[in-house]
Write a protein that holds these residues in place. Structure first.
Motif: not given
Length: 128
Positions: A103-128
């Motif tokens: 439960s802790f992991l899923l909650e915190l991972a969801a918050q971190h996933k949003a954070l990764y998106g802000a940096f365009h890391w991990v999930f293959g998102e690219h800027t420009g």
């Protein structure tokens, strides 16, 4: 090495530090340490299984095995993980998440996933 390389390295280190600080805040707000969160994440980080050995966790955390064993003990005392003997090799110990740890992991991972998106890391998102 040129000025552009140094600027890129500086930008990366700045983003990395911002990410680490935000990660610390997320974990601390949940009442656990960043290392505890990382341990929970790494327990589930191996393909085709939901457990890890202390040695594997030490490698993922880039920490000494004895320090990692102590971290596992602290997580176990907090009800986040439990140790189980490996059925194939009784000398090995598997570290599993408890329902509370998951439960802790899923909650915190969801918050971190949003954070990764802000940096365009991990999930293959690219800027420009």
């Amino acid at each position: 090495m040129n000025k552009h390389d140094l600027e890129a390295m500086s930008a990366f280190r700045y983003d990395l530090r911002r990410f680490l600080r935000a990660s610390e805040e997320i974990a601390n707000a949940a009442g656990i340490t960043t290392l505890q969160y990382q341990l929970l994440l790494h327990v589930c980080g191996f393909s085709d299984r939901k457990w890890a050995t202390v040695g594997e966790l030490a490698e993922r955390l880039q920490a000494a095995p004895n320090g990692t064993a102590a971290l596992v003990s602290r997580c176990e005392s907090a009800g986040l993980v439990l140790r189980k003997p490996d059925p194939a090799d009784r000398r090995q110990v598997q570290v599993h998440l408890t329902p509370k740890g998951e439960s802790f992991l899923l909650e915190l991972a969801a918050q971190h996933k949003a954070l990764y998106g802000a940096f365009h890391w991990v999930f293959g998102e690219h800027t420009g």
